[in-house]
Design a protein around this motif. Structure first.
Motif, short mmCIF file in Angstrom:
data_model
loop_
_atom_site.label_atom_id
_atom_site.label_comp_id
_atom_site.label_asym_id
_atom_site.label_seq_id
_atom_site.Cartn_x
_atom_site.Cartn_y
_atom_site.Cartn_z
N ARG A 153 -18.86 3.30 60.61
CA ARG A 153 -18.84 4.32 61.65
C ARG A 153 -18.49 5.69 61.08
N GLN A 154 -17.54 5.74 60.15
CA GLN A 154 -17.21 7.00 59.50
C GLN A 154 -18.43 7.54 58.74
N PHE A 155 -19.14 6.63 58.08
CA PHE A 155 -20.34 7.01 57.34
C PHE A 155 -21.38 7.61 58.30
N ALA A 156 -21.60 6.95 59.44
CA ALA A 156 -22.58 7.43 60.41
C ALA A 156 -22.21 8.80 60.95
N MET A 157 -20.93 9.02 61.23
CA MET A 157 -20.50 10.31 61.74
C MET A 157 -20.67 11.40 60.69
N LEU A 158 -20.27 11.11 59.45
CA LEU A 158 -20.41 12.10 58.39
C LEU A 158 -21.88 12.43 58.14
N GLU A 159 -22.73 11.42 58.17
CA GLU A 159 -24.16 11.68 58.00
C GLU A 159 -24.69 12.61 59.09
N PHE A 160 -24.25 12.39 60.32
CA PHE A 160 -24.68 13.25 61.43
C PHE A 160 -24.21 14.69 61.21
N PHE A 161 -22.95 14.86 60.79
CA PHE A 161 -22.45 16.20 60.52
C PHE A 161 -23.24 16.87 59.40
N GLY A 166 -23.01 23.23 59.63
CA GLY A 166 -22.98 24.61 60.10
C GLY A 166 -23.09 24.74 61.60
N GLU A 167 -23.57 23.70 62.28
CA GLU A 167 -23.70 23.73 63.73
C GLU A 167 -22.40 23.27 64.38
N VAL A 168 -22.09 23.84 65.53
CA VAL A 168 -20.95 23.37 66.30
C VAL A 168 -21.44 22.24 67.20
N LEU A 169 -20.84 21.06 67.04
CA LEU A 169 -21.30 19.86 67.74
C LEU A 169 -20.26 19.43 68.77
N PRO A 170 -20.59 19.49 70.06
CA PRO A 170 -19.67 19.02 71.09
C PRO A 170 -19.43 17.51 70.98
N LYS A 171 -18.34 17.04 71.54
CA LYS A 171 -18.01 15.62 71.50
C LYS A 171 -19.15 14.78 72.06
N ARG A 172 -19.71 15.21 73.19
CA ARG A 172 -20.74 14.42 73.85
C ARG A 172 -21.97 14.26 72.96
N VAL A 173 -22.33 15.30 72.24
CA VAL A 173 -23.48 15.22 71.33
C VAL A 173 -23.19 14.22 70.22
N ILE A 174 -21.97 14.26 69.69
CA ILE A 174 -21.60 13.32 68.63
C ILE A 174 -21.62 11.90 69.16
N LEU A 175 -21.07 11.68 70.32
CA LEU A 175 -21.08 10.35 70.93
C LEU A 175 -22.51 9.84 71.11
N ASP A 176 -23.39 10.70 71.59
CA ASP A 176 -24.77 10.29 71.87
C ASP A 176 -25.53 9.88 70.62
N HIS A 177 -25.13 10.43 69.47
CA HIS A 177 -25.88 10.15 68.24
C HIS A 177 -25.22 9.12 67.33
N VAL A 178 -23.90 8.96 67.45
CA VAL A 178 -23.19 8.07 66.53
C VAL A 178 -22.84 6.73 67.20
N TRP A 179 -22.66 6.76 68.52
CA TRP A 179 -22.38 5.53 69.26
C TRP A 179 -23.61 5.15 70.07
#
Length: 225
Positions: A153-161, A166-179
């Motif tokens: 899961r840490q790997f998936a989140m870091l890959e998304f970042f 450089g982009e500001v990513l809201p929590k909801r966007v992160i949730l939608d792509h990593v979970w």
């Protein structure tokens, strides 16, 4: 459309060249990886067609070298054998598509058109921000020469970042792509994993790459903190 074909079998190279010229394409041919690298770096092409098994420099090595130098011209890899290993090797080297021999010219031309539509935007096989690196194929994270162990899961989140550094990513966007869609837990789980990532990729190295943007979300410094 101008195309470079790098193929050591002169019969195959000639046939591909004639077939593409009949479709109105301008085609240059190289018969080994060294010549192909020189042509690719000295000229501008819309697409590169590389045979995977070239003398002097293999197609995969040539592809990787071009990507490393910042050349994101779409690449179609020709493989002598079909199979998961050959296909994965071509794609992990940085190729955008592959085609197994023997192939249909109709399919070849259709795939070339699709690659041109996609364009030559940056699509690195290894993601990075400063000295922070993430290799999706090897499932490896590192800072400089030091490998950093992370959970899936840490790997998936870091890959998304890293894909949106450089982009500001809201929590909801992160949730939608990593979970996945079935997740119905607390959105604060994002904070937990951001804190865990900081403890892995930043704090031991005196860095601050994962930044909090108050009331908005999180941002990964493109320079790696």
């Amino acid at each position: 459309m101008r195309i470079l074909v790098v193929e050591d079998d002169r019969h195959v190279a000639g046939a591909v060249r004639r077939g593409l010229q009949e479709h109105g394409y301008a085609v240059d041919v190289a018969v080994n990886g060294v010549e192909g690298h020189w042509l690719a770096t000295e000229n501008t092409y819309d697409v590169l067609i590389l045979d995977s098994m070239l003398p002097r420099t293999s197609g995969e090595d040539l592809c990787a070298a071009l990507r490393e130098s910042g050349d994101w011209t779409p690449i179609l890899m020709l493989t002598a054998k079909s199979g998961a290993d050959e296909e994965a090797q071509a794609l992990d080297a940085g190729a955008d598509d592959f085609l197994s021999k023997p192939f249909s010219y109709q399919v070849l031309v259709a795939r070339l058109r699709a690659l041109v539509r996609r364009g030559g935007t940056e699509r690195p096989a290894v993601l990075g921000a400063g000295d922070l690196r993430l290799d999706p194929a090897a499932h490896r994270v590192s800072r400089g020469e030091e490998e950093i162990p992370v959970t899936p899961r840490q790997f998936a989140m870091l890959e998304f970042f890293l894909r949106r550094k450089g982009e500001v990513l809201p929590k909801r966007v992160i949730l939608d792509h990593v979970w996945d869609f079935a997740f119905d837990g607390d959105a604060n789980i994002v904070e937990v994993y951001v804190r865990q990532l900081r403890q892995r990729i930043d704090e031991p190295f005196g860095r601050r790459s994962l930044q909090t943007v108050r009331m908005v979300g999180y941002r990964l410094d493109p320079d790696g903190g």
